[in-house]
Design an enzyme around this catalytic site. Structure first.
Site, PDB file in Angstrom:
ATOM      1  N   ASP A  79       0.768 -19.294 -11.745  1.00  0.00           N
ATOM      2  CA  ASP A  79       0.142 -20.574 -11.402  1.00  0.00           C
ATOM      3  C   ASP A  79       1.205 -21.600 -11.018  1.00  0.00           C
ATOM      4  OD1 ASP A  79       1.173 -21.785 -13.737  1.00  0.00           O
ATOM      5  OD2 ASP A  79      -0.642 -21.382 -14.876  1.00  0.00           O
ATOM      6  N   ASN A 133       1.367  -4.179 -14.874  1.00  0.00           N
ATOM      7  CA  ASN A 133       0.327  -5.129 -15.260  1.00  0.00           C
ATOM      8  C   ASN A 133      -0.779  -5.231 -14.215  1.00  0.00           C
ATOM      9  OD1 ASN A 133       1.909  -6.436 -13.368  1.00  0.00           O
ATOM     10  ND2 ASN A 133       2.042  -8.359 -14.492  1.00  0.00           N
ATOM     11  N   SER A 157       0.814  -1.218   0.000  1.00  0.00           N
ATOM     12  CA  SER A 157       0.000   0.000   0.000  1.00  0.00           C
ATOM     13  C   SER A 157       0.847   1.267   0.000  1.00  0.00           C
ATOM     14  CB  SER A 157      -0.956   0.000   1.197  1.00  0.00           C
ATOM     15  OG  SER A 157      -0.230  -0.043   2.400  1.00  0.00           O
TER      16      SER A 157
END
Length: 94
Positions: free
Chosen positions: A33, A27, A15
């Protein structure tokens, strides 16, 4: 790293990253994965700097969360949702 089967990692900025370093993740979110686990595979967060910035070893600019893959969802097509109209995209109506 190698994630357990059925899991993925989301890489996101902390943050305080923009305030402290003036960088934005290009992005918006990185999804990794469990198949991304080769010896040369590395987890990165591509960034865009809006001002001169120095990032040093061990500076904490991003974080990741390990979560289960989203379950398969079956959608039902309907003509109306019958909910309250909140005045369009991204608005609370005010």
């Amino acid at each position: 790293m190698e994630l357990p089967e059925g899991y993925e990692a989301h890489i996101v900025p902390r943050s305080s990253t923009f305030k402290n370093f003036g960088i934005i993740q290009t992005n918006h979110i990185g999804v990794i994965d469990e198949s991304y686990c080769g010896d040369d595979d590395q987890w990165y967060m591509p960034v865009y700097a809006i001002r001169d910035a120095e990032i040093h070893m061990k500076d904490r600019i991003c974080q990741f969360r390990i979560i289960k893959h989203q379950p398969q969802i079956i959608f039902n097509e309907v003509k109306n949702l019958n909910g309250v109209n909140r005045s369009g995209f991204g608005s609370t109506g005010r």
